[in-house]
Motif scaffolding. Structure first.
Motif, PDB file in Angstrom:
ATOM      1  N   ILE A 137      18.595 119.437  82.317  1.00 55.40           N
ATOM      2  CA  ILE A 137      19.995 119.035  82.519  1.00 55.40           C
ATOM      3  C   ILE A 137      20.173 117.526  82.470  1.00 55.40           C
ATOM      4  CG2 ILE A 137      20.572 121.095  83.842  1.00 55.40           C
ATOM      5  CD1 ILE A 137      20.428 119.367  86.391  1.00 55.40           C
ATOM      6  N   ARG A 138      19.080 116.800  82.508  1.00 53.20           N
ATOM      7  CA  ARG A 138      19.165 115.339  82.408  1.00 53.20           C
ATOM      8  C   ARG A 138      19.850 114.896  81.117  1.00 53.20           C
ATOM      9  NH1 ARG A 138      19.089 110.710  85.371  1.00 53.20           N
ATOM     10  NH2 ARG A 138      18.303 108.980  84.141  1.00 53.20           N
ATOM     11  N   ILE A 139      19.750 115.713  80.075  1.00 51.54           N
ATOM     12  CA  ILE A 139      20.261 115.332  78.756  1.00 51.54           C
ATOM     13  C   ILE A 139      21.747 115.020  78.787  1.00 51.54           C
ATOM     14  CG2 ILE A 139      20.558 117.776  78.091  1.00 51.54           C
ATOM     15  CD1 ILE A 139      19.699 114.870  75.721  1.00 51.54           C
ATOM     16  N   TYR A 140      22.544 115.810  79.529  1.00 53.61           N
ATOM     17  CA  TYR A 140      23.999 115.617  79.427  1.00 53.61           C
ATOM     18  C   TYR A 140      24.471 114.311  80.064  1.00 53.61           C
ATOM     19  CZ  TYR A 140      24.959 117.257  84.264  1.00 53.61           C
ATOM     20  OH  TYR A 140      25.032 117.400  85.623  1.00 53.61           O
ATOM     21  N   SER A 141      23.658 113.713  80.944  1.00 59.60           N
ATOM     22  CA  SER A 141      24.057 112.448  81.563  1.00 59.60           C
ATOM     23  C   SER A 141      24.067 111.295  80.562  1.00 59.60           C
ATOM     24  CB  SER A 141      23.134 112.114  82.735  1.00 59.60           C
ATOM     25  OG  SER A 141      21.814 111.867  82.289  1.00 59.60           O
ATOM     26  N   TYR A 142      23.530 111.530  79.360  1.00 59.78           N
ATOM     27  CA  TYR A 142      23.504 110.491  78.326  1.00 59.78           C
ATOM     28  C   TYR A 142      24.648 110.643  77.319  1.00 59.78           C
ATOM     29  CZ  TYR A 142      18.927 109.447  80.201  1.00 59.78           C
ATOM     30  OH  TYR A 142      17.901 109.109  81.055  1.00 59.78           O
ATOM     31  N   PHE A 143      25.559 111.566  77.601  1.00 62.76           N
ATOM     32  CA  PHE A 143      26.683 111.781  76.693  1.00 62.76           C
ATOM     33  C   PHE A 143      27.494 110.502  76.535  1.00 62.76           C
ATOM     34  CE2 PHE A 143      30.723 114.571  75.942  1.00 62.76           C
ATOM     35  CZ  PHE A 143      30.705 114.224  74.601  1.00 62.76           C
ATOM     36  N   ASN A 144      27.818 109.845  77.665  1.00 67.47           N
ATOM     37  CA  ASN A 144      28.629 108.625  77.552  1.00 67.47           C
ATOM     38  C   ASN A 144      27.846 107.468  76.924  1.00 67.47           C
ATOM     39  OD1 ASN A 144      26.986 108.078  79.742  1.00 67.47           O
ATOM     40  ND2 ASN A 144      28.650 107.732  81.193  1.00 67.47           N
ATOM     41  N   VAL A 145      26.514 107.471  77.093  1.00 67.94           N
ATOM     42  CA  VAL A 145      25.689 106.456  76.434  1.00 67.94           C
ATOM     43  C   VAL A 145      25.737 106.661  74.922  1.00 67.94           C
ATOM     44  CG1 VAL A 145      23.352 105.524  76.183  1.00 67.94           C
ATOM     45  CG2 VAL A 145      24.170 106.241  78.446  1.00 67.94           C
ATOM     46  N   TRP A 146      25.669 107.924  74.497  1.00 65.82           N
ATOM     47  CA  TRP A 146      25.788 108.244  73.072  1.00 65.82           C
ATOM     48  C   TRP A 146      27.158 107.818  72.536  1.00 65.82           C
ATOM     49  CZ3 TRP A 146      29.134 111.628  70.474  1.00 65.82           C
ATOM     50  CH2 TRP A 146      28.841 111.836  69.120  1.00 65.82           C
ATOM     51  N   LEU A 147      28.214 108.114  73.309  1.00 68.32           N
ATOM     52  CA  LEU A 147      29.564 107.747  72.887  1.00 68.32           C
ATOM     53  C   LEU A 147      29.693 106.234  72.722  1.00 68.32           C
ATOM     54  CD1 LEU A 147      31.588 110.115  75.268  1.00 68.32           C
ATOM     55  CD2 LEU A 147      31.504 110.300  72.770  1.00 68.32           C
ATOM     56  N   LYS A 148      29.163 105.487  73.691  1.00 66.07           N
ATOM     57  CA  LYS A 148      29.261 104.023  73.636  1.00 66.07           C
ATOM     58  C   LYS A 148      28.459 103.457  72.451  1.00 66.07           C
ATOM     59  CE  LYS A 148      28.330  99.825  76.383  1.00 66.07           C
ATOM     60  NZ  LYS A 148      29.682  99.256  76.420  1.00 66.07           N
ATOM     61  N   SER A 149      27.266 104.022  72.214  1.00 59.95           N
ATOM     62  CA  SER A 149      26.380 103.478  71.188  1.00 59.95           C
ATOM     63  C   SER A 149      26.904 103.709  69.774  1.00 59.95           C
ATOM     64  CB  SER A 149      24.983 104.087  71.325  1.00 59.95           C
ATOM     65  OG  SER A 149      25.018 105.491  71.105  1.00 59.95           O
ATOM     66  N   THR A 150      27.762 104.735  69.592  1.00 56.31           N
ATOM     67  CA  THR A 150      28.317 104.983  68.256  1.00 56.31           C
ATOM     68  C   THR A 150      29.401 103.971  67.892  1.00 56.31           C
ATOM     69  OG1 THR A 150      29.985 106.516  69.131  1.00 56.31           O
ATOM     70  CG2 THR A 150      27.874 107.470  68.446  1.00 56.31           C
ATOM     71  N   LYS A 151      29.966 103.297  68.930  1.00 52.68           N
ATOM     72  CA  LYS A 151      31.015 102.285  68.735  1.00 52.68           C
ATOM     73  C   LYS A 151      32.281 102.874  68.077  1.00 52.68           C
ATOM     74  CE  LYS A 151      27.693  98.446  68.144  1.00 52.68           C
ATOM     75  NZ  LYS A 151      27.128  98.728  69.424  1.00 52.68           N
ATOM     76  N   ARG A 152      32.513 104.160  68.286  1.00 48.51           N
ATOM     77  CA  ARG A 152      33.710 104.800  67.714  1.00 48.51           C
ATOM     78  C   ARG A 152      34.842 104.932  68.734  1.00 48.51           C
ATOM     79  NH1 ARG A 152      30.337 109.976  65.403  1.00 48.51           N
ATOM     80  NH2 ARG A 152      28.822 108.801  64.167  1.00 48.51           N
ATOM     81  N   TRP A 153      34.541 104.714  70.021  1.00 53.48           N
ATOM     82  CA  TRP A 153      35.534 104.954  71.057  1.00 53.48           C
ATOM     83  C   TRP A 153      35.677 103.737  71.965  1.00 53.48           C
ATOM     84  CZ3 TRP A 153      32.043 108.778  69.515  1.00 53.48           C
ATOM     85  CH2 TRP A 153      32.615 109.917  68.958  1.00 53.48           C
ATOM     86  N   THR A 154      36.841 103.608  72.596  1.00 53.10           N
ATOM     87  CA  THR A 154      37.086 102.520  73.533  1.00 53.10           C
ATOM     88  C   THR A 154      36.334 102.792  74.843  1.00 53.10           C
ATOM     89  OG1 THR A 154      39.020 103.570  74.553  1.00 53.10           O
ATOM     90  CG2 THR A 154      39.398 102.233  72.559  1.00 53.10           C
ATOM     91  N   THR A 155      36.255 101.786  75.714  1.00 55.04           N
ATOM     92  CA  THR A 155      35.587 101.950  77.012  1.00 55.04           C
ATOM     93  C   THR A 155      36.273 103.033  77.837  1.00 55.04           C
ATOM     94  OG1 THR A 155      34.887  99.636  77.031  1.00 55.04           O
ATOM     95  CG2 THR A 155      34.939 100.786  79.151  1.00 55.04           C
ATOM     96  N   GLU A 156      37.596 103.069  77.801  1.00 51.48           N
ATOM     97  CA  GLU A 156      38.328 104.107  78.533  1.00 51.48           C
ATOM     98  C   GLU A 156      37.988 105.487  78.002  1.00 51.48           C
ATOM     99  OE1 GLU A 156      42.898 105.195  79.968  1.00 51.48           O
ATOM    100  OE2 GLU A 156      42.566 103.677  78.434  1.00 51.48           O
ATOM    101  N   GLU A 157      37.924 105.643  76.687  1.00 56.31           N
ATOM    102  CA  GLU A 157      37.595 106.940  76.094  1.00 56.31           C
ATOM    103  C   GLU A 157      36.163 107.359  76.408  1.00 56.31           C
ATOM    104  OE1 GLU A 157      40.483 106.928  72.121  1.00 56.31           O
ATOM    105  OE2 GLU A 157      38.544 105.889  72.072  1.00 56.31           O
ATOM    106  N   VAL A 158      35.255 106.387  76.444  1.00 50.78           N
ATOM    107  CA  VAL A 158      33.861 106.681  76.785  1.00 50.78           C
ATOM    108  C   VAL A 158      33.760 107.262  78.196  1.00 50.78           C
ATOM    109  CG1 VAL A 158      31.633 105.599  77.311  1.00 50.78           C
ATOM    110  CG2 VAL A 158      32.825 105.024  75.198  1.00 50.78           C
ATOM    111  N   ASN A 159      34.618 106.812  79.103  1.00 48.37           N
ATOM    112  CA  ASN A 159      34.631 107.339  80.469  1.00 48.37           C
ATOM    113  C   ASN A 159      35.329 108.691  80.576  1.00 48.37           C
ATOM    114  OD1 ASN A 159      33.447 105.389  82.567  1.00 48.37           O
ATOM    115  ND2 ASN A 159      34.656 104.009  81.302  1.00 48.37           N
ATOM    116  N   LEU A 160      36.336 108.918  79.731  1.00 44.82           N
ATOM    117  CA  LEU A 160      37.158 110.129  79.850  1.00 44.82           C
ATOM    118  C   LEU A 160      36.611 111.331  79.082  1.00 44.82           C
ATOM    119  CD1 LEU A 160      40.784 108.659  79.668  1.00 44.82           C
ATOM    120  CD2 LEU A 160      39.545 109.472  81.684  1.00 44.82           C
ATOM    121  N   ILE A 161      36.049 111.118  77.905  1.00 42.80           N
ATOM    122  CA  ILE A 161      35.615 112.241  77.066  1.00 42.80           C
ATOM    123  C   ILE A 161      34.614 113.156  77.776  1.00 42.80           C
ATOM    124  CG2 ILE A 161      34.360 112.850  74.952  1.00 42.80           C
ATOM    125  CD1 ILE A 161      35.732 110.437  73.605  1.00 42.80           C
TER     126      ILE A 161
END
Length: 485
Positions: free
Chosen positions: A302-326
Motif C-alpha cells: 500500500i506504500r505505492i499509492y502515497s507517491y501518487f502526488n509525487v508522480w503528479l508533481k513530477s509530470t509537471k502537467r498540473w498546478t500545485t493545487e491540483e496535485v493536492n486535490l487529485i
C-alpha cells in the motif's frame, strides 16, 4: 451456570434481570439481515443500548485520534509538494528519509507501548502520548532545516507508535467477532478520510501562504497539532480499558458485567500476567511469524499509492493545487471499499476471502502502472486509483489476529505489537530502493514490486487460513479454541 454457558443458551442474568444476547442461537432471517446491516439491530434493547454507548465513546475517540495521526503522515507529502521542498532546500531522497526517521521511531515504540499497556491503563497511556505528539507536530512548522525535521519525525513516530496497535487491541477487548470487522474498518477508514481531507486542507491553506509570516505548509502542521490536544484530553474520559478492569464512569455496573459475559461467550480471554513461559509460547507460535509476513507485504504494497502526488508533481502537467486535490479521489474510493470489506467480512463471518478480494484491484492497478506508458494519462490515473483499494485489508488482518488468538490476550497484544514493528521495520528501508523519488515519475521497479507484494499477500492469506484450521491456538486448559476464518 457460567456467563458463557448462559449466553450459549441465549440469555444471561445480570443484576437479577434476564438479558437475551443471542450469541449462539441461529436467529430468524429477518434478524440475520438486520445484523448484517448493523450488528446491534438484532439484539435485545439492553444490549443495543450497551453497544450504542461503547460505539459513541470508543469509536469517536479512536476514529478522531487516528484521523489526526494520519493527517500528519499525509501532511508530510502534501507539505513537500506545497513549498516545504523549496523553503528547506530538500532534494533527492529527502522525502523518503523523512518517512524513514518516522518509521524508526514508530518501530522502536511499537512493542514497548504494547507491553506498557499490560501494566498501565490504556486510558492513561494512550491520551498522554497523544498530547505529547500534538505539541511535537506543531514544532514541525518551526523547523529551519531538514536535519531538524529528521529529529522531530523520529520522536513523532515514537509517540505515534501506540496508536494503531493500541487502538486495535482496545477494539478487540469490547467487540465480538460479528462486530469487530465493521469497527476496525470504520477506524481504518478514518485514515483515508484524513488523507482525503489533507489534500483539501492544503489546497485551502495555499490561500494563507505568507499570512503572519507563515508559509502554507507550516500552517498545515500547526493546524494538525492544535486539534490533537483536545482529542488527547477527551481520551482520558472515553477509553474504558478492558471489561474486567474498566473504571469508565459512563458504563453502569450491569453494562460492565454484560461486557465481560460477551467476551466470555466468544472465548476472548482477559489480560493475565505475561510470564516467561507465555512469552516463549508467543515467540514460538506460527501465528506470530505468518501474521508478520502478511502484514509486511501489506504495508509495503500500500506504500505505492502515497507517491501518487509525487508522480503528479513530477509530470509537471498540473498546478500545485491540483496535485493536492487529485489524489482525494483515491482516498474517497478507498473509504467506500474499506467499509464494504467490513460489511462483507462480518456478513459472511470470514476474513480471508475478503482480504484476497481486496488485493485483486490493487494488484490490477500495479500491473496497469507497470505496462502503460506515462503519456497514457487515463490509464495511469485508473491504475493509481486502484492501488488505493487494498488498504482496508489491514484492519481485517489485525481483526483476524484478534480472533485467531482469542484464547490468549497476551498473544493478541504482543503479536499485534510485533507485527506492526516488523512491518514498519521493512517500510523504513525498502521504499528507499523500491520507490526512489529521485526517479519520479518512472519508479523503475516500484510498480512491479508493489504488484509482487500484493500477490504474496494473497498466497500468505491462504496459508494462514489453512494453518488456523489445522493448528488453532490452545488456551491454558490446553483445549483448542474454534479456528477462525
Amino acid at each position: 451456570m457460567s456467563a458463557k454457558e448462559s449466553l450459549e443458551k441465549g440469555d444471561v442474568t445480570i443484576d437479577g434481570r434476564e438479558v437475551d444476547l443471542a450469541v449462539a442461537q441461529k436467529p430468524p432471517l429477518s434478524k440475520r439481515i438486520l445484523a448484517i446491516i448493523w450488528d446491534s439491530l438484532d439484539k435485545s434493547p439492553e444490549e443495543r443500548a450497551f453497544i450504542a454507548k461503547i460505539d459513541f465513546w470508543i469509536l469517536t475517540y479512536v476514529c478522531i485520534a487516528y484521523f489526526v495521526k494520519y493527517l500528519d503522515q499525509t501532511n508530510i507529502s502534501n507539505a513537500y509538494v506545497s513549498g516545504m521542498k523549496e523553503d528547506l532546500h530538500l532534494s533527492g531522497n529527502d522525502l523518503n528519509y523523512l518517512t524513514t526517521y518516522w518509521n524508526i521511531g514508530y518501530i522502536l515504540g511499537q512493542i514497548p507501548s504494547q507491553l506498557v499497556m499490560l501494566k498501565i491503563r490504556p486510558s492513561i497511556w494512550l491520551p498522554t502520548l497523544e498530547l505529547s505528539w500534538g505539541f511535537l507536530v506543531m514544532g514541525m512548522a518551526a523547523a529551519k532545516n531538514v536535519k531538524t525535521l529528521f529529529v522531530l519525525r523520529f520522536f513523532i513516530g515514537l509517540l505515534e507508535a501506540s496508536a494503531y496497535p493500541g487502538i486495535m487491541t482496545l477494539l478487540g477487548n469490547w467487540y465480538t467477532p460479528a462486530e469487530l470487522g465493521k469497527r476496525a474498518c470504520i477506524f481504518q477508514a478514518s485514515s483515508a478520510a484524513a488523507q482525503m481531507f489533507s489534500g483539501y486542507l492544503q489546497a485551502g491553506l495555499l490561500q494563507m501562504d505568507g499570512k503572519h509570516g507563515i508559509a502554507a505548509w507550516q500552517w498545515l502542521f500547526i493546524f494538525d497539532g492544535i486539534i490533537g490536544v483536545p482529542i488527547g484530553i477527551y481520551g482520558y474520559f472515553a477509553i474504558p480499558d478492558q471489561p474486567t478492569s474498566s473504571k469508565a464512569r459512563w458504563l453502569k455496573r450491569e453494562q460492565k458485567d454484560m461486557a465481560i459475559a460477551r467476551m466470555e461467550a466468544v472465548g476472548r480471554r482477559p489480560v493475565k500476567k505475561l510470564t516467561k513461559k507465555k512469552m516463549l509460547s508467543i515467540l514460538s507460535s506460527w501465528q506470530l511469524y505468518m501474521f508478520c509476513a502478511i502484514f509486511i507485504v501489506h504495508v509495503l504494497g500500500i506504500r505505492i499509492y502515497s507517491y501518487f502526488n509525487v508522480w503528479l508533481k513530477s509530470t509537471k502537467r498540473w498546478t500545485t493545487e491540483e496535485v493536492n486535490l487529485i489524489p482525494t479521489a483515491g482516498y474517497g474510493t478507498q473509504i467506500i471499499f474499506t467499509l464494504s470489506y467490513a460489511w462483507i467480512s462480518d456478513g459472511i463471518g470470514k476474513r480471508w476471502p475478503v482480504i484476497i478480494g481486496a488485493c485483486i484491484p490493487a494488484l490490477t492497478g500495479c500491473i496497469i502502472l507497470s505496462v502503460w506508458p506515462d503519456h497514457n494519462t487515463p490509464a495511469m490515473m485508473a491504475g493509481w486509483i486502484l492501488t488505493f483499494l487494498e488498504t482496508g485489508a489491514g484492519a481485517l488482518i489485525i481483526t483476524w489476529i484478534q480472533e485467531v488468538c482469542s484464547a490468549s490476550a497476551e498473544h493478541r497484544i504482543v503479536i499485534i505489537g510485533i507485527v506492526e514493528a516488523f512491518a514498519f521495520t521493512f517500510q523504513a528501508w525498502v521504499p528507499l530502493f523500491v520507490y526512489d523519488t529521485a526517479y519520479a515519475p518512472d519508479f523503475p521497479i516500484g510498480y512491479e514490486m508493489a504488484a509482487m507484494f500484493f500477490g504474496l499477500e494473497i498466497i500468505i492469506t491462504v496459508v494462514i487460513w489453512g494453518l488456523a484450521k489445522k493448528w488453532p491456538l490452545k488456551d491454558e486448559g490446553n483445549s483448542a479454541t474454534e479456528p477462525s476464518d
